[in-house]
Design a protein around this motif. Structure first.
Motif, PDB file in Angstrom:
ATOM      1  N   HIS A 177       0.845  -1.202   0.000  1.00 44.40           N
ATOM      2  CA  HIS A 177       0.000   0.000   0.000  1.00 44.40           C
ATOM      3  C   HIS A 177       0.875   1.244   0.000  1.00 44.40           C
ATOM      4  O   HIS A 177       1.963   1.254   0.571  1.00 44.40           O
ATOM      5  N   TRP A 178       0.407   2.296  -0.654  1.00 45.05           N
ATOM      6  CA  TRP A 178       1.191   3.530  -0.729  1.00 45.05           C
ATOM      7  C   TRP A 178       1.365   4.182   0.637  1.00 45.05           C
ATOM      8  O   TRP A 178       2.343   4.892   0.860  1.00 45.05           O
ATOM      9  N   SER A 179       0.417   3.935   1.560  1.00 47.95           N
ATOM     10  CA  SER A 179       0.510   4.556   2.882  1.00 47.95           C
ATOM     11  C   SER A 179       1.347   3.682   3.821  1.00 47.95           C
ATOM     12  O   SER A 179       1.052   2.502   4.028  1.00 47.95           O
ATOM     13  N   ARG A 180       2.350   4.293   4.396  1.00 45.73           N
ATOM     14  CA  ARG A 180       3.203   3.578   5.347  1.00 45.73           C
ATOM     15  C   ARG A 180       2.395   3.092   6.550  1.00 45.73           C
ATOM     16  O   ARG A 180       2.659   2.025   7.101  1.00 45.73           O
ATOM     17  N   VAL A 181       1.388   3.844   6.950  1.00 40.08           N
ATOM     18  CA  VAL A 181       0.563   3.480   8.102  1.00 40.08           C
ATOM     19  C   VAL A 181      -0.191   2.179   7.828  1.00 40.08           C
ATOM     20  O   VAL A 181      -0.190   1.259   8.652  1.00 40.08           O
ATOM     21  N   VAL A 182      -0.815   2.084   6.665  1.00 38.99           N
ATOM     22  CA  VAL A 182      -1.562   0.872   6.302  1.00 38.99           C
ATOM     23  C   VAL A 182      -0.617  -0.324   6.213  1.00 38.99           C
ATOM     24  O   VAL A 182      -0.918  -1.402   6.729  1.00 38.99           O
ATOM     25  N   ARG A 183       0.532  -0.134   5.574  1.00 39.57           N
ATOM     26  CA  ARG A 183       1.514  -1.231   5.464  1.00 39.57           C
ATOM     27  C   ARG A 183       1.959  -1.705   6.839  1.00 39.57           C
ATOM     28  O   ARG A 183       2.014  -2.906   7.116  1.00 39.57           O
ATOM     29  N   THR A 184       2.269  -0.766   7.727  1.00 39.32           N
ATOM     30  CA  THR A 184       2.751  -1.113   9.064  1.00 39.32           C
ATOM     31  C   THR A 184       1.712  -1.900   9.857  1.00 39.32           C
ATOM     32  O   THR A 184       2.031  -2.918  10.481  1.00 39.32           O
ATOM     33  N   ILE A 185       0.480  -1.445   9.816  1.00 41.25           N
ATOM     34  CA  ILE A 185      -0.581  -2.151  10.552  1.00 41.25           C
ATOM     35  C   ILE A 185      -0.782  -3.538   9.972  1.00 41.25           C
ATOM     36  O   ILE A 185      -0.935  -4.519  10.717  1.00 41.25           O
ATOM     37  N   TYR A 186      -0.770  -3.645   8.666  1.00 41.38           N
ATOM     38  CA  TYR A 186      -0.931  -4.951   8.013  1.00 41.38           C
ATOM     39  C   TYR A 186       0.172  -5.915   8.457  1.00 41.38           C
ATOM     40  O   TYR A 186      -0.098  -7.065   8.821  1.00 41.38           O
ATOM     41  N   PHE A 187       1.397  -5.443   8.467  1.00 42.11           N
ATOM     42  CA  PHE A 187       2.502  -6.320   8.877  1.00 42.11           C
ATOM     43  C   PHE A 187       2.453  -6.635  10.366  1.00 42.11           C
ATOM     44  O   PHE A 187       2.865  -7.718  10.785  1.00 42.11           O
ATOM     45  N   HIS A 188       1.945  -5.728  11.164  1.00 39.12           N
ATOM     46  CA  HIS A 188       1.746  -6.035  12.591  1.00 39.12           C
ATOM     47  C   HIS A 188       0.747  -7.175  12.745  1.00 39.12           C
ATOM     48  O   HIS A 188       0.935  -8.069  13.571  1.00 39.12           O
ATOM     49  N   ILE A 189      -0.329  -7.122  11.984  1.00 40.64           N
ATOM     50  CA  ILE A 189      -1.305  -8.216  12.041  1.00 40.64           C
ATOM     51  C   ILE A 189      -0.645  -9.517  11.623  1.00 40.64           C
ATOM     52  O   ILE A 189      -0.806 -10.551  12.283  1.00 40.64           O
ATOM     53  N   ALA A 190       0.126  -9.465  10.536  1.00 46.08           N
ATOM     54  CA  ALA A 190       0.772 -10.682  10.035  1.00 46.08           C
ATOM     55  C   ALA A 190       1.753 -11.250  11.053  1.00 46.08           C
ATOM     56  O   ALA A 190       1.787 -12.461  11.292  1.00 46.08           O
ATOM     57  N   VAL A 191       2.537 -10.401  11.665  1.00 48.74           N
ATOM     58  CA  VAL A 191       3.561 -10.895  12.588  1.00 48.74           C
ATOM     59  C   VAL A 191       2.979 -11.243  13.956  1.00 48.74           C
ATOM     60  O   VAL A 191       3.170 -12.343  14.466  1.00 48.74           O
ATOM     61  N   ILE A 192       2.245 -10.322  14.550  1.00 44.86           N
ATOM     62  CA  ILE A 192       1.772 -10.510  15.919  1.00 44.86           C
ATOM     63  C   ILE A 192       0.602 -11.481  15.979  1.00 44.86           C
ATOM     64  O   ILE A 192       0.581 -12.389  16.811  1.00 44.86           O
TER      65      ILE A 192
END
Length: 191
Positions: A152-167
């Motif tokens: 995603h172009w937004s760093r915020v959306v990418r970060t939250i998505y990866f938090h879901i994936a990892v955590i």
């Protein structure tokens, strides 16, 4: 009534009429104009009467729109209050989480990055509370949209998505109330 005092609402004359009036007010008042007292009343009402959970969630869901920022954020904030008011207890067995999950998916795919980020934050915060079936369905849905959220172009959306994936995926452990179906082999038993 004094702070800390308990009231048995079923014994209050006219309580069903008050609840019905509150639910009608929920439907009619714009979400972003709810006073704090109304949000607090919603949480208290659901703690006292969990049977109203499905009704309240459906009212809030019907007010969401992936195209409009203010109502979408207000819906997610109020749903957060709803979920926190019934926590840590599990959702009632009669609660159908499918409409809620569909709404979250719709909001997560919004063109507005704040709506998408807020929907993903809600999923991150309450994914485990939705139950195993909804949790797995949501994670499968997110997995199928790796390119959408991971790139995603937004760093915020990418970060939250990866938090879901990892955590929520890699570090997930069943709640203590459930008995694990598979137990990991400890390193001490292999030595």
């Amino acid at each position: 009534m004094q702070p800390g005092e308990e009231v048995v609402w079923r014994d209050v004359p006219g309580a069903p009429t008050l609840i019905k009036a509150f639910l009608l007010e929920m439907k009619q008042r714009p979400l972003h104009l709810w006073p704090e007292s109304m949000v607090s009343c919603l949480g208290t009402l659901l703690r006292e009467n969990r049977q109203l959970l499905q009704v309240c969630v459906r009212i809030l869901i019907s007010r969401s729109s992936a195209l409009h920022l203010r109502p979408s954020l207000a819906v997610l904030q109020h749903l957060d209050v709803v979920m926190r008011s019934i926590a840590p207890e599990p959702l009632p067995q009669t609660f159908s989480s499918e409409p809620l999950v569909r709404m979250l998916q719709s909001l997560a795919e919004s063109e507005h990055f704040k709506v998408a980020a807020s929907a993903l934050i809600f999923l991150y915060s309450h994914l485990d509370a939705l139950g195993d079936a909804a949790r797995i369905k949501s994670l499968e849905w997110l997995h199928a949209r790796f390119a959408t959220f991971g790139l995603h172009w937004s760093r915020v959306v990418r970060t939250i998505y990866f938090h879901i994936a990892v955590i929520k995926v890699l570090h997930w452990a069943p709640p203590p109330s459930q008995s694990p179906t598979k137990r990991p082999i400890s390193s001490s038993s292999n030595s």
